[in-house]
Design a protein around this motif. Sequence first.
Motif, PDB file in Angstrom:
ATOM      1  N   ARG A 106       0.868  -1.147  -0.147  1.00 49.85           N
ATOM      2  CA  ARG A 106       0.042   0.114   0.126  1.00 49.85           C
ATOM      3  C   ARG A 106       0.728   1.239   0.070  1.00 49.85           C
ATOM      4  NH1 ARG A 106      -1.970   3.515   3.928  1.00 49.85           N
ATOM      5  NH2 ARG A 106      -0.976   2.228   5.395  1.00 49.85           N
ATOM      6  N   GLN A 107       2.216   1.144   0.690  1.00 49.18           N
ATOM      7  CA  GLN A 107       2.853   2.287   0.643  1.00 49.18           C
ATOM      8  C   GLN A 107       3.797   2.865  -0.403  1.00 49.18           C
ATOM      9  OE1 GLN A 107       3.426   4.522   3.027  1.00 49.18           O
ATOM     10  NE2 GLN A 107       2.397   3.844   5.032  1.00 49.18           N
ATOM     11  N   LEU A 108       3.777   1.659  -1.417  1.00 50.79           N
ATOM     12  CA  LEU A 108       4.661   1.913  -2.645  1.00 50.79           C
ATOM     13  C   LEU A 108       4.122   2.551  -3.711  1.00 50.79           C
ATOM     14  CD1 LEU A 108       6.588  -1.423  -2.656  1.00 50.79           C
ATOM     15  CD2 LEU A 108       7.573   0.669  -2.174  1.00 50.79           C
ATOM     16  N   PRO A 109       2.780   2.645  -4.092  1.00 52.48           N
ATOM     17  CA  PRO A 109       2.364   3.500  -5.304  1.00 52.48           C
ATOM     18  C   PRO A 109       2.579   4.835  -4.916  1.00 52.48           C
ATOM     19  CG  PRO A 109       0.853   1.679  -4.926  1.00 52.48           C
ATOM     20  CD  PRO A 109       1.946   1.489  -3.663  1.00 52.48           C
ATOM     21  N   PRO A 110       3.235   5.707  -5.952  1.00 50.94           N
ATOM     22  CA  PRO A 110       3.354   6.924  -5.818  1.00 50.94           C
ATOM     23  C   PRO A 110       2.229   7.965  -6.103  1.00 50.94           C
ATOM     24  CG  PRO A 110       4.355   6.410  -7.875  1.00 50.94           C
ATOM     25  CD  PRO A 110       3.835   5.141  -7.324  1.00 50.94           C
ATOM     26  N   LEU A 111       1.145   7.432  -5.785  1.00 49.12           N
ATOM     27  CA  LEU A 111      -0.208   8.154  -5.947  1.00 49.12           C
ATOM     28  C   LEU A 111      -0.579   9.043  -5.165  1.00 49.12           C
ATOM     29  CD1 LEU A 111      -2.444   5.302  -7.612  1.00 49.12           C
ATOM     30  CD2 LEU A 111      -0.924   6.913  -8.800  1.00 49.12           C
ATOM     31  N   LEU A 112      -0.375   8.504  -3.818  1.00 47.84           N
ATOM     32  CA  LEU A 112      -0.819   9.622  -2.452  1.00 47.84           C
ATOM     33  C   LEU A 112       0.485   9.657  -1.736  1.00 47.84           C
ATOM     34  CD1 LEU A 112      -4.149   7.928  -1.551  1.00 47.84           C
ATOM     35  CD2 LEU A 112      -3.875   9.927  -3.171  1.00 47.84           C
ATOM     36  N   ARG A 113       0.009  10.352  -0.627  1.00 45.53           N
ATOM     37  CA  ARG A 113       1.252  10.924  -0.051  1.00 45.53           C
ATOM     38  C   ARG A 113       1.875   9.794   0.845  1.00 45.53           C
ATOM     39  NH1 ARG A 113       2.394  16.528  -0.575  1.00 45.53           N
ATOM     40  NH2 ARG A 113       0.662  17.714  -1.442  1.00 45.53           N
ATOM     41  N   PHE A 114       2.132   8.731   0.281  1.00 42.07           N
ATOM     42  CA  PHE A 114       2.725   7.811   1.198  1.00 42.07           C
ATOM     43  C   PHE A 114       4.242   7.578   0.817  1.00 42.07           C
ATOM     44  CE2 PHE A 114      -1.639   5.753   0.834  1.00 42.07           C
ATOM     45  CZ  PHE A 114      -2.084   6.411   2.154  1.00 42.07           C
ATOM     46  N   ASP A 115       4.941   6.656   1.253  1.00 43.27           N
ATOM     47  CA  ASP A 115       6.409   6.484   1.040  1.00 43.27           C
ATOM     48  C   ASP A 115       6.790   6.349  -0.543  1.00 43.27           C
ATOM     49  OD1 ASP A 115       6.416   6.324   3.631  1.00 43.27           O
ATOM     50  OD2 ASP A 115       6.890   3.933   3.831  1.00 43.27           O
ATOM     51  N   GLY A 116       6.021   5.702  -1.502  1.00 39.90           N
ATOM     52  CA  GLY A 116       6.397   5.721  -2.649  1.00 39.90           C
ATOM     53  C   GLY A 116       6.622   7.004  -3.487  1.00 39.90           C
ATOM     54  N   TYR A 117       5.306   8.141  -2.846  1.00 36.11           N
ATOM     55  CA  TYR A 117       5.538   9.279  -3.414  1.00 36.11           C
ATOM     56  C   TYR A 117       6.636   9.997  -3.118  1.00 36.11           C
ATOM     57  CZ  TYR A 117       3.977  14.258  -3.632  1.00 36.11           C
ATOM     58  OH  TYR A 117       3.921  15.437  -3.482  1.00 36.11           O
ATOM     59  N   HIS A 118       7.190   9.774  -1.586  1.00 38.59           N
ATOM     60  CA  HIS A 118       8.444  10.578  -1.233  1.00 38.59           C
ATOM     61  C   HIS A 118       9.714   9.884  -1.921  1.00 38.59           C
ATOM     62  CE1 HIS A 118       6.386  13.106   1.552  1.00 38.59           C
ATOM     63  NE2 HIS A 118       5.632  11.821   2.071  1.00 38.59           N
ATOM     64  N   ILE A 119       9.488   8.546  -2.233  1.00 42.16           N
ATOM     65  CA  ILE A 119      10.638   7.811  -2.907  1.00 42.16           C
ATOM     66  C   ILE A 119      10.821   8.598  -4.293  1.00 42.16           C
ATOM     67  CG2 ILE A 119      11.553   5.925  -4.192  1.00 42.16           C
ATOM     68  CD1 ILE A 119      10.227   4.349  -1.636  1.00 42.16           C
ATOM     69  N   LEU A 120       9.792   8.685  -5.038  1.00 44.27           N
ATOM     70  CA  LEU A 120       9.772   9.426  -6.399  1.00 44.27           C
ATOM     71  C   LEU A 120      10.229  10.649  -6.324  1.00 44.27           C
ATOM     72  CD1 LEU A 120       9.180   8.810  -9.363  1.00 44.27           C
ATOM     73  CD2 LEU A 120       6.744   9.585  -8.963  1.00 44.27           C
ATOM     74  N   ALA A 121       9.788  11.319  -5.190  1.00 43.97           N
ATOM     75  CA  ALA A 121      10.039  12.998  -5.214  1.00 43.97           C
ATOM     76  C   ALA A 121      11.620  12.810  -4.791  1.00 43.97           C
ATOM     77  CB  ALA A 121       9.306  13.579  -4.037  1.00 43.97           C
ATOM     78  N   ASP A 122      12.231  12.020  -4.263  1.00 44.00           N
ATOM     79  CA  ASP A 122      13.638  12.129  -3.829  1.00 44.00           C
ATOM     80  C   ASP A 122      14.504  11.646  -4.994  1.00 44.00           C
ATOM     81  OD1 ASP A 122      13.489  13.466  -1.393  1.00 44.00           O
ATOM     82  OD2 ASP A 122      13.150  11.539  -0.385  1.00 44.00           O
ATOM     83  N   VAL A 123      13.891  10.613  -5.866  1.00 44.96           N
ATOM     84  CA  VAL A 123      14.686  10.278  -6.803  1.00 44.96           C
ATOM     85  C   VAL A 123      14.939  11.299  -7.830  1.00 44.96           C
ATOM     86  CG1 VAL A 123      14.589   8.584  -8.961  1.00 44.96           C
ATOM     87  CG2 VAL A 123      14.348   7.940  -6.297  1.00 44.96           C
ATOM     88  N   THR A 124      13.754  12.011  -8.219  1.00 45.77           N
ATOM     89  CA  THR A 124      13.667  12.984  -8.941  1.00 45.77           C
ATOM     90  C   THR A 124      14.493  14.447  -8.582  1.00 45.77           C
ATOM     91  OG1 THR A 124      11.607  13.567  -8.768  1.00 45.77           O
ATOM     92  CG2 THR A 124      11.879  12.033 -10.451  1.00 45.77           C
ATOM     93  N   GLY A 125      14.308  14.465  -7.365  1.00 44.91           N
ATOM     94  CA  GLY A 125      14.859  15.787  -6.889  1.00 44.91           C
ATOM     95  C   GLY A 125      13.798  16.906  -6.874  1.00 44.91           C
TER      96      GLY A 125
END
Length: 769
Positions: free
Chosen positions: A293-312
């Motif tokens: 549930r945390q991994l999809p970068p759709l809502l402000r879960f962990d996957g969202y922050h991972i994508l934000a930090d990967v892209t900067g």
Amino acid sequence: MTALTGGPSGPGTASSPSAAGPAIAPARAAGVELLGQHRGSGYRNPPALVRRRDGQVVQLTPLLYAVLDAIDGTRSEAAIADVVTDSVGRTVMADDVELLIREKLWPLGLLKLADGSEPPIRKVNPLLALRFRYVVADPARTRRITAPFAALFSPIVITLVTLAFAIVCYWVLFRKGLASAAHEAFTDPGMLLAVFAITVVSAGFHEFGHAAALRRGGGTPGAMGAGLYLVWPAFYTDVTDAYRLDRRARLRTDLGGLYFNAIAALVVFGAWALVRWDGLLLVVATQILQMIRQLPPLLRFDGYHILADVTGVPDLFHRIKPTLTRLWPSRRHSDDKFALKPWAQAVITVWVLLVVPLMLLTVLVTVLTLPRILASEAHSISTQWRLLGDQFHRGDWLAAAAKVLALVAVVLPAFGVVYLVYRSGRQLAARVLRLTAGRPIRRCAAAIVAAAVLGALLLAWWPRGNYRPINGTERGVLTQAFAPAALSGHPASAPIVTEGARRDVRTVWPANAPRPTAQHPQVAMVLTPRDPSQPTWVFPFNRPAPPGLGDNQALAVADKNGSAAYAVAFALVTATSDTVLNKNEAYAFASCTDCSAVAISFQVILIVGDAHVDAPQNISAAVSYNCIRCMTAALAIQLDVSIPTQPDAATMAKLLQLWSQIQTFGTQLAGLTLDQIRAQLVTYEQQILTIVKPYAQASATATSSPSPSAPTSTATGPSGTPTGTAPATPSGSGTAAPTTSATATSSGSSTPSETATTSAAATSTAATP
């Protein structure tokens, strides 16, 4: 985790100062912290980050950051200009500093007002923000609690934990299975409550992972607590200090929560190995589900922050509008001071093109299925409430507590859906009012669109049989949300069960009878339509059997209001054996309003040689059942000709040529009355007899038996023509079961209601030597 919620430059997040100009010595607002340049940024010109006292992070250009950095509460605008000039390498005047302070830094809430008071900050209120936060551990306590866990991020420990977690997941999911765990948990309320409690604790442990990972990278975690995400309880940890760190350390912080979920699963698995309570294995499954549930970068879960930090790119949602704007050809090369690097722009564009349609589709499906959701929730609440009362009366407090949790789990999703729709509509309305203020034409256009949207919502939510619980046998696929049956409130047809297929259906069993299992199956009766392509049969008699070999049948069924059903069947049959039982049938059935059904069948049987059994059947039936202003007509004509030998080639050529004309006639019945059709078919009978006369052993005799229960000519509409186009379904000549003489039987039946007209006629002609 907390997220960066300020926009690229953050305008409008604070009220404008009341003073006309800056103070003599500008000073920073309380709690403002300079985080420095965003390391590993995806922007072409990396912004600098500043954290306000409310915890929100604001992005600044290098020039604004240099001005803010030079403000220490003692320097004047001129002194600040000198410091900034040396810092940025270009000349900055005192008037420039005064302008930047008044137009940029004050509205952002980063400086004190001219009178020395703190600026009033208007916090942003995004739809998916965490609300009603309650601090459980302040920053100092958080640092003390999470410090020992930082050692778990040693590369050796991470490798061992990851490997062990993969092995446990494989064993639990693919070897052991969860059936015994689910059975034990759901049959023992105490075990179910224990699984729930451990899952809640592990969710808090997830936040420990973020804080410990931040400590490992050299950052300082903030407060930890709980709040509401829409309507669901959630834990949080303030890891804003991660913006100071490089990309690797930020990603470690993002993944720290998932890493601690894996550790929690291993601890619980160790407990299961000691006590062998299979119910504990459900906790392992809940950890896996929580990670998914945390991994999809759709809502402000962990996957969202991972994508934000990967892209900067710190705040992805604030890039939706600029990204969509760039897709417009005329705006593709517009100047953007916060333009992204090409690779980052490509990743964000793909993310936007996925997220925006998914969010719109989610809102649309939620709106369309809201009646079904609310009805299902109401039914489930009623069931759980009744079970809760039963548990209280029995004095089983553990089971009652489990039912209370079940009630909460049922109520929250429904409340969350309603709240989401309400908040979305409210924010959209407020934004439209703000954008159309002082623009009457735009305001009028927005009002028209709003009226159309409200009308569509009223149509979707108006009670018309659509407020019914979701059935366990329904498929529930996405396309059903947009199907006419779902929109009209009428349930879809039941699933079809065919031999050798497996489907979910409902059956009725006696109250005290044992239920069937895979090991002990039982025979059950399931009533389903035999052929899904056939219309639903509503008549009080069985559907006519399909025609057999050598038979001819025209079946017209009108069961939809305003419809016209036509069926035409012509057949030329040659019989050579000693038994003739061929059937010629015409059936016209109607059960509707303002509809018609017409069936016409014509069969010619050439009996070659002697036949000991000659009993062909000629049947017509026209039935109106529960009809209003409907018309049914059926005509069956059968010619039975006995000839001593097979006709020669010349005779068969004449017959086939004539039959070709008959088939063409069958395609041109529109505009003819039933009397005209029968007269022409009788003419064709005489022509057939004329062709085979040289082989006849005696003069042909003809008999006609019209249906006594109906008039002979009522197959016309108001203008004297059939009420629709009559499609031809002729069948060609062929060899069928042999016949030797002609017998005509006719039947007509009708159950008319208001102004229903029926007509059935069967005519048989026999010719023998």
